[in-house]
Design a protein around this motif. Structure first.
Motif, PDB file in Angstrom:
ATOM      1  N   ALA A  47      -1.928  -5.548  -1.836  1.00  0.00           N
ATOM      2  CA  ALA A  47      -2.647  -6.783  -1.509  1.00  0.00           C
ATOM      3  C   ALA A  47      -1.889  -7.648  -0.503  1.00  0.00           C
ATOM      4  N   ASN A  48      -0.618  -7.345  -0.266  1.00  0.00           N
ATOM      5  CA  ASN A  48       0.177  -8.124   0.681  1.00  0.00           C
ATOM      6  C   ASN A  48      -0.041  -7.570   2.084  1.00  0.00           C
ATOM      7  N   PRO A  49      -0.183  -8.442   3.094  1.00  0.00           N
ATOM      8  CA  PRO A  49      -0.433  -7.944   4.451  1.00  0.00           C
ATOM      9  C   PRO A  49       0.768  -7.280   5.127  1.00  0.00           C
ATOM     10  N   VAL A  50       1.985  -7.486   4.617  1.00  0.00           N
ATOM     11  CA  VAL A  50       3.163  -6.876   5.224  1.00  0.00           C
ATOM     12  C   VAL A  50       3.171  -5.387   4.896  1.00  0.00           C
ATOM     13  N   ARG A  51       3.325  -4.575   5.927  1.00  0.00           N
ATOM     14  CA  ARG A  51       3.342  -3.118   5.762  1.00  0.00           C
ATOM     15  C   ARG A  51       4.639  -2.568   6.333  1.00  0.00           C
TER      16      ARG A  51
END
Length: 157
Positions: A47-51
């Motif tokens: 769910a976090n946008p950091v990849r």
């Protein structure tokens, strides 16, 4: 050194930790284990946008990393990609790891329909700048950082 690029996996934690600590040392930035735990949590949370991506050697051991995230670009009404971190272990610096990480990020950006891949580096990081000059165009923009004062009663204040 033969390298490939893939998404970060749970089993990469120890090698990623070493790489990310090396990245912090390179930039002479204080980084604690708790800070790395927080970033790993972001990378592990769908769910976090950091990849994250890792460049791995022939034995599937990470030798490089890239962290990125989408960002809104209101003026152009598009979504861009911000490359937060790119680092390759010293032993793999003459490999294709960094170029392959950037190539995979460019492929992801096309697939996502992102309008730009943007990143920064230090003015004196000449080795990285040679690579970035092959993948991107240096802009005329100057970056500023304003550090807000902590708010009383918060985690940081």
């Amino acid at each position: 050194m033969d390298v490939t690029v893939r998404g970060i996996e749970a089993d990469d934690r120890a090698a990623w930790d070493e790489l990310y600590a090396g990245y912090a040392r390179f930039y002479k930035t204080e980084q604690t284990a708790a800070m790395r735990d927080r970033v790993w949590g972001w990378l592990s949370d769908p769910a976090n946008p950091v990849r994250g991506l890792v460049a791995v050697d022939a034995h599937d051991v990470p030798v490089g990393l890239a962290h990125f995230r989408p960002f809104h670009r209101p003026l152009s009404a598009t979504i861009g990609c911000y490359l937060d971190d790119l680092f390759v272990a010293h032993a793999a610096r003459r490999s294709t790891a960094a170029a392959r990480l950037l190539g995979e990020l460019e492929r992801i950006a096309r697939a996502e329909g992102w309008s730009v891949v943007r990143g920064i580096t230090r003015e004196n990081n000449y080795r990285a700048r040679v690579l970035y000059d092959r993948f991107a165009t240096r802009t005329e923009w100057v970056t500023y950082d304003a550090i807000p004062a902590p708010v009383a009663g918060t985690v940081d204040g």
